[in-house]
Design a protein around this motif. Structure first.
Motif, PDB file in Angstrom:
ATOM      1  N   UNK A 131     -13.883  -9.139  -2.074  1.00 60.58           N
ATOM      2  CA  UNK A 131     -13.656  -7.934  -2.867  1.00 60.58           C
ATOM      3  C   UNK A 131     -12.164  -7.622  -2.941  1.00 60.58           C
ATOM      4  N   UNK A 132     -11.808  -6.876  -3.965  1.00 59.72           N
ATOM      5  CA  UNK A 132     -10.416  -6.466  -4.142  1.00 59.72           C
ATOM      6  C   UNK A 132     -10.232  -5.065  -3.557  1.00 59.72           C
ATOM      7  N   UNK A 133      -9.121  -4.879  -2.837  1.00 56.66           N
ATOM      8  CA  UNK A 133      -8.794  -3.569  -2.270  1.00 56.66           C
ATOM      9  C   UNK A 133      -7.331  -3.269  -2.564  1.00 56.66           C
ATOM     10  N   UNK A 134      -7.005  -1.983  -2.614  1.00 62.93           N
ATOM     11  CA  UNK A 134      -5.624  -1.555  -2.846  1.00 62.93           C
ATOM     12  C   UNK A 134      -5.111  -0.919  -1.559  1.00 62.93           C
ATOM     13  N   UNK A 135      -3.871  -1.276  -1.198  1.00 62.78           N
ATOM     14  CA  UNK A 135      -3.235  -0.718  -0.002  1.00 62.78           C
ATOM     15  C   UNK A 135      -2.759   0.692  -0.318  1.00 62.78           C
ATOM     16  N   UNK A 136      -3.200   1.664   0.490  1.00 64.48           N
ATOM     17  CA  UNK A 136      -2.784   3.048   0.284  1.00 64.48           C
ATOM     18  C   UNK A 136      -1.746   3.492   1.309  1.00 64.48           C
ATOM     19  N   UNK A 137      -1.726   2.853   2.472  1.00 66.66           N
ATOM     20  CA  UNK A 137      -0.709   3.159   3.482  1.00 66.66           C
ATOM     21  C   UNK A 137      -0.740   2.079   4.550  1.00 66.66           C
ATOM     22  N   UNK A 138       0.175   2.193   5.478  1.00 64.10           N
ATOM     23  CA  UNK A 138       0.235   1.258   6.595  1.00 64.10           C
ATOM     24  C   UNK A 138       0.288   2.069   7.879  1.00 64.10           C
ATOM     25  N   UNK A 139      -0.498   1.657   8.846  1.00 61.79           N
ATOM     26  CA  UNK A 139      -0.531   2.317  10.151  1.00 61.79           C
ATOM     27  C   UNK A 139      -0.144   1.276  11.184  1.00 61.79           C
ATOM     28  N   UNK A 140       1.153   1.163  11.443  1.00 58.96           N
ATOM     29  CA  UNK A 140       1.638   0.099  12.319  1.00 58.96           C
ATOM     30  C   UNK A 140       1.450  -1.234  11.623  1.00 58.96           C
ATOM     31  N   UNK A 141       0.707  -2.130  12.260  1.00 54.78           N
ATOM     32  CA  UNK A 141       0.450  -3.441  11.670  1.00 54.78           C
ATOM     33  C   UNK A 141      -0.874  -3.516  10.942  1.00 54.78           C
ATOM     34  N   UNK A 142      -1.539  -2.373  10.744  1.00 54.00           N
ATOM     35  CA  UNK A 142      -2.839  -2.334  10.063  1.00 54.00           C
ATOM     36  C   UNK A 142      -2.655  -1.666   8.708  1.00 54.00           C
ATOM     37  N   UNK A 143      -3.166  -2.309   7.659  1.00 56.34           N
ATOM     38  CA  UNK A 143      -3.084  -1.737   6.317  1.00 56.34           C
ATOM     39  C   UNK A 143      -4.311  -0.882   6.050  1.00 56.34           C
ATOM     40  N   UNK A 144      -4.086   0.311   5.552  1.00 60.64           N
ATOM     41  CA  UNK A 144      -5.186   1.199   5.168  1.00 60.64           C
ATOM     42  C   UNK A 144      -5.444   0.958   3.684  1.00 60.64           C
ATOM     43  N   UNK A 145      -6.708   0.633   3.349  1.00 60.24           N
ATOM     44  CA  UNK A 145      -7.028   0.234   1.986  1.00 60.24           C
ATOM     45  C   UNK A 145      -8.143   1.089   1.418  1.00 60.24           C
ATOM     46  N   UNK A 146      -8.275   0.986   0.076  1.00 54.45           N
ATOM     47  CA  UNK A 146      -9.393   1.610  -0.632  1.00 54.45           C
ATOM     48  C   UNK A 146      -9.936   0.570  -1.598  1.00 54.45           C
ATOM     49  N   UNK A 147     -11.216   0.707  -1.932  1.00 54.79           N
ATOM     50  CA  UNK A 147     -11.838  -0.241  -2.867  1.00 54.79           C
ATOM     51  C   UNK A 147     -11.246  -0.049  -4.240  1.00 54.79           C
ATOM     52  N   UNK A 148     -11.116  -1.189  -4.978  1.00 53.31           N
ATOM     53  CA  UNK A 148     -10.566  -1.134  -6.332  1.00 53.31           C
ATOM     54  C   UNK A 148     -11.714  -0.974  -7.306  1.00 53.31           C
TER      55      UNK A 148
END
Length: 148
Positions: A131-148
């Motif tokens: 699935x495709x996701x969009x990066x909304x922010x970064x929390x350290x080395x973890x990317x916070x994403x939302x579904x596209x």
């Protein structure tokens, strides 16, 4: 104290220490040592030109160092160092807005996504692999994403 230092004229010691401190600013940047080095260099020049005793030289150095540090700090407050790239050295922050492909399904809010030629851990809503996701922010080395 080694004999070669004890035999040196004081102005050469001040000039040498000043140059070493200015050079140390290049190795350990913090915009602090350069002011102390400048005070040592000015003290060395004054000791070279004027016949000053060692206690007077130390007093001049102390005053110049305080004045240089205070002046440098005021100048930096009035002229802050800015960058044209606010996410410099923040790779996660640079990825905000990018669309990524999920390589390991996001389950219970955790998964992995392809970034360039590698994978990053991601956190977001559950989605299937591919699935495709969009990066909304970064929390350290973890990317916070939302579904596209």
């Amino acid at each position: 104290m080694p004999d070669f230092i004890a035999d040196m004229d004081p102005h050469w010691v001040w000039l040498s220490v000043g140059v070493l401190l200015v050079a140390a600013e290049i190795v350990a940047p913090g915009f602090f040592l350069i002011w102390i080095g400048a005070a040592a260099i000015v003290t060395g020049v004054l000791a070279w030109v004027l016949p000053l005793s060692i206690p007077v030289q130390l007093g001049i150095f102390a005053v110049l160092a305080i004045v240089a540090l205070y002046g440098g700090r005021r100048w930096l407050k009035a002229n802050p160092i800015t960058t044209t790239d606010p996410h410099l050295n923040q790779r996660g922050g640079r990825l905000v807005g990018e669309v990524l492909t999920v390589t390991r399904a996001i389950e219970d809010g955790r998964g992995r996504a392809k970034v360039g030629d590698g994978e990053w851990p991601v956190r977001g809503p559950d989605v299937a692999e591919g699935a495709k996701v969009r990066v909304v922010s970064a929390d350290g080395g973890v990317l916070v994403v939302e579904a596209v």
